[in-house]
Design a protein around this motif. Structure first.
Motif, PDB file in Angstrom:
ATOM      1  N   PHE A  90      -5.749   2.482  -0.085  1.00  0.00           N
ATOM      2  CA  PHE A  90      -5.496   2.661  -1.509  1.00  0.00           C
ATOM      3  C   PHE A  90      -5.021   4.078  -1.829  1.00  0.00           C
ATOM      4  CE2 PHE A  90      -8.692  -0.913  -2.519  1.00  0.00           C
ATOM      5  CZ  PHE A  90      -7.685  -1.831  -2.775  1.00  0.00           C
ATOM      6  N   SER A  91      -5.564   5.070  -1.125  1.00  0.00           N
ATOM      7  CA  SER A  91      -5.211   6.455  -1.406  1.00  0.00           C
ATOM      8  C   SER A  91      -3.804   6.811  -0.957  1.00  0.00           C
ATOM      9  CB  SER A  91      -6.211   7.402  -0.729  1.00  0.00           C
ATOM     10  OG  SER A  91      -6.102   7.328   0.687  1.00  0.00           O
ATOM     11  N   GLN A  92      -3.182   5.954  -0.151  1.00  0.00           N
ATOM     12  CA  GLN A  92      -1.845   6.225   0.367  1.00  0.00           C
ATOM     13  C   GLN A  92      -0.771   5.355  -0.283  1.00  0.00           C
ATOM     14  OE1 GLN A  92      -1.335   8.825   2.593  1.00  0.00           O
ATOM     15  NE2 GLN A  92      -3.481   9.144   2.009  1.00  0.00           N
ATOM     16  N   VAL A  93      -1.171   4.523  -1.234  1.00  0.00           N
ATOM     17  CA  VAL A  93      -0.189   3.714  -1.945  1.00  0.00           C
ATOM     18  C   VAL A  93       0.619   4.619  -2.871  1.00  0.00           C
ATOM     19  CG1 VAL A  93       0.145   1.814  -3.573  1.00  0.00           C
ATOM     20  CG2 VAL A  93      -1.631   1.654  -1.828  1.00  0.00           C
ATOM     21  N   LYS A  94       1.928   4.446  -2.870  1.00  0.00           N
ATOM     22  CA  LYS A  94       2.813   5.221  -3.738  1.00  0.00           C
ATOM     23  C   LYS A  94       3.964   4.336  -4.180  1.00  0.00           C
ATOM     24  CE  LYS A  94       3.028   8.211  -0.487  1.00  0.00           C
ATOM     25  NZ  LYS A  94       3.311   9.448   0.287  1.00  0.00           N
ATOM     26  N   VAL A  95       4.736   4.806  -5.118  1.00  0.00           N
ATOM     27  CA  VAL A  95       5.821   3.999  -5.672  1.00  0.00           C
ATOM     28  C   VAL A  95       6.757   3.506  -4.573  1.00  0.00           C
ATOM     29  CG1 VAL A  95       7.876   4.058  -7.141  1.00  0.00           C
ATOM     30  CG2 VAL A  95       5.728   5.031  -7.970  1.00  0.00           C
ATOM     31  N   SER A  96       7.017   4.357  -3.590  1.00  0.00           N
ATOM     32  CA  SER A  96       8.005   4.020  -2.567  1.00  0.00           C
ATOM     33  C   SER A  96       7.550   2.950  -1.586  1.00  0.00           C
ATOM     34  CB  SER A  96       8.404   5.275  -1.791  1.00  0.00           C
ATOM     35  OG  SER A  96       7.271   5.845  -1.146  1.00  0.00           O
ATOM     36  N   ASN A  97       6.244   2.680  -1.473  1.00  0.00           N
ATOM     37  CA  ASN A  97       5.820   1.653  -0.508  1.00  0.00           C
ATOM     38  C   ASN A  97       5.261   0.389  -1.170  1.00  0.00           C
ATOM     39  OD1 ASN A  97       3.133   2.377  -1.155  1.00  0.00           O
ATOM     40  ND2 ASN A  97       2.884   3.636   0.688  1.00  0.00           N
ATOM     41  N   LEU A  98       5.418   0.264  -2.478  1.00  0.00           N
ATOM     42  CA  LEU A  98       5.055  -0.993  -3.139  1.00  0.00           C
ATOM     43  C   LEU A  98       5.988  -2.098  -2.666  1.00  0.00           C
ATOM     44  CD1 LEU A  98       4.492   0.139  -6.836  1.00  0.00           C
ATOM     45  CD2 LEU A  98       2.736  -0.402  -5.138  1.00  0.00           C
ATOM     46  N   ILE A  99       5.522  -3.337  -2.762  1.00  0.00           N
ATOM     47  CA  ILE A  99       6.368  -4.470  -2.396  1.00  0.00           C
ATOM     48  C   ILE A  99       6.444  -5.448  -3.564  1.00  0.00           C
ATOM     49  CG2 ILE A  99       5.960  -4.301   0.091  1.00  0.00           C
ATOM     50  CD1 ILE A  99       3.946  -6.545  -0.126  1.00  0.00           C
ATOM     51  N   LEU A 100       7.551  -6.155  -3.618  1.00  0.00           N
ATOM     52  CA  LEU A 100       7.777  -7.185  -4.635  1.00  0.00           C
ATOM     53  C   LEU A 100       7.835  -8.529  -3.930  1.00  0.00           C
ATOM     54  CD1 LEU A 100       8.485  -7.756  -7.660  1.00  0.00           C
ATOM     55  CD2 LEU A 100      10.892  -7.573  -6.994  1.00  0.00           C
ATOM     56  N   ALA A 101       7.043  -9.479  -4.388  1.00  0.00           N
ATOM     57  CA  ALA A 101       6.952 -10.776  -3.717  1.00  0.00           C
ATOM     58  C   ALA A 101       7.073 -11.911  -4.720  1.00  0.00           C
ATOM     59  CB  ALA A 101       5.627 -10.891  -2.969  1.00  0.00           C
ATOM     60  N   ASP A 102       7.479 -13.085  -4.210  1.00  0.00           N
ATOM     61  CA  ASP A 102       7.529 -14.259  -5.073  1.00  0.00           C
ATOM     62  C   ASP A 102       6.254 -15.082  -4.891  1.00  0.00           C
ATOM     63  OD1 ASP A 102       7.786 -15.748  -2.699  1.00  0.00           O
ATOM     64  OD2 ASP A 102       9.945 -16.039  -2.939  1.00  0.00           O
ATOM     65  N   HIS A 103       6.174 -16.209  -5.595  1.00  0.00           N
ATOM     66  CA  HIS A 103       4.955 -17.012  -5.563  1.00  0.00           C
ATOM     67  C   HIS A 103       4.761 -17.751  -4.241  1.00  0.00           C
ATOM     68  CE1 HIS A 103       4.755 -17.089 -10.237  1.00  0.00           C
ATOM     69  NE2 HIS A 103       4.123 -16.057  -9.727  1.00  0.00           N
ATOM     70  N   ASP A 104       5.765 -17.733  -3.391  1.00  0.00           N
ATOM     71  CA  ASP A 104       5.631 -18.325  -2.061  1.00  0.00           C
ATOM     72  C   ASP A 104       5.216 -17.295  -1.014  1.00  0.00           C
ATOM     73  OD1 ASP A 104       6.384 -20.921  -2.864  1.00  0.00           O
ATOM     74  OD2 ASP A 104       8.504 -20.345  -2.810  1.00  0.00           O
ATOM     75  N   GLY A 105       5.017 -16.053  -1.452  1.00  0.00           N
ATOM     76  CA  GLY A 105       4.600 -15.016  -0.521  1.00  0.00           C
ATOM     77  C   GLY A 105       5.727 -14.332   0.220  1.00  0.00           C
TER      78      GLY A 105
END
Length: 280
Positions: A90-105
């Motif tokens: 959690f402490s290393q999450v940043k804008v650049s490593n977020l992911i976008l996913a659909d409802h199928d994963g």
């Protein structure tokens, strides 16, 4: 730069008051829910606040290996949601490593994998409840311990009253890791008009129809309420409960999505001052 500074302004005097905590006197410094002039601007804001929620979870010690996932629905395509990357603290999450996913994963943007359990639970809730914009889950110490009891919180305090008649206990699939789609559907069915759930032998989940900030704060609050109730039980003395009428009154004034958002602003300001790498 934080997206909240770029949000399209709307005069506070023209907005209806959502809470008695909002000042009636004009000209005072007070957090305002931002409004946006474009989906791109809104998306930047949501991604930053999702990172902030993850960092807040780190500050609370909610990490447990790769377990724990937070999601927020994309403002332009409601069939997609942003979430924290698999196996990143959690402490290393940043804008650049977020992911976008659909409802199928399926990951449609980002380089990291998705948490299978996060997909199963969160995607099912988001899909079943189009009004839910954000959801949080983590394997916490007190929430997990309290979840073994298979019972709701008692209204032992004003804090606990915020969840009075606004949370459920889910007994289905109790203790079984949620990696099958059917498990997600059972959790989704429980989130009908409530902001929180205690999944028996598993842990806590919160959802918001307002913001990721609200979902995150109410998760923090729910964990604290579980800790308080376990402490009272350990004392061996029967507590005096808040009456149903008073508990409902307190919930109406201190248990709303807006109040959850407002509480989180103090955490956000602390993060802005101490963790500028969130925006990397």
């Amino acid at each position: 730069m934080s997206a909240v500074l770029e949000a399209a302004p709307q005069a506070a005097a023209t907005r209806p008051r959502e809470s008695i905590y909002q000042p009636e006197q004009q000209g005072l410094i007070f957090p305002e829910v931002p409004h946006f002039s474009s989906a791109a601007q809104h998306r930047t804001h949501l991604k930053e606040r999702l990172v902030g929620a993850c960092r807040a979870f780190a500050l609370q010690g909610f990490d447990y290996g790769f377990a724990g996932h937070l999601t927020v629905r994309d403002p332009e395509d409601p069939t997609l949601y942003w979430t924290n990357p698999m196996a990143v603290h959690f402490s290393q999450v940043k804008v650049s490593n977020l992911i976008l996913a659909d409802h199928d994963g399926k990951v449609v943007e980002g380089r990291h994998a998705i948490n299978r359990a996060g997909f199963v639970l969160h995607a099912a809730v988001h899909e079943a409840h189009q009004d839910i914009v954000a959801m949080c889950h983590a394997h916490t110490l007190y929430g997990t311990a309290f979840a073994t009891l298979g019972r709701k919180l008692d209204p032992i305090s004003q804090d606990a009253a915020a969840f009075f008649e606004d949370h459920v206990v889910i007994g289905d699939e109790a203790g079984q890791v949620a990696v099958e789609v059917k498990a997600g559907h059972k959790v989704a069915n429980a989130f009908q008009g409530v902001k929180a759930a205690i999944h028996q032998n598993h842990g806590l989940l919160t959802a918001s129809r307002h913001s990721i900030e609200s979902a995150a704060f109410w998760f923090i609050a729910l964990e604290r309420c579980c800790q308080q109730q376990l402490a009272v039980a350990a004392a061996g003395i029967t507590p005096t409960l808040v009456t149903p009428e008073r508990a409902r009154y307190s919930r109406e004034h201190v248990g709303s999505d807006y109040i959850g958002w407002l509480h989180f602003q103090t955490i956000w300001d602390q993060l802005l001052a101490t963790q500028p790498d969130m925006f990397d």
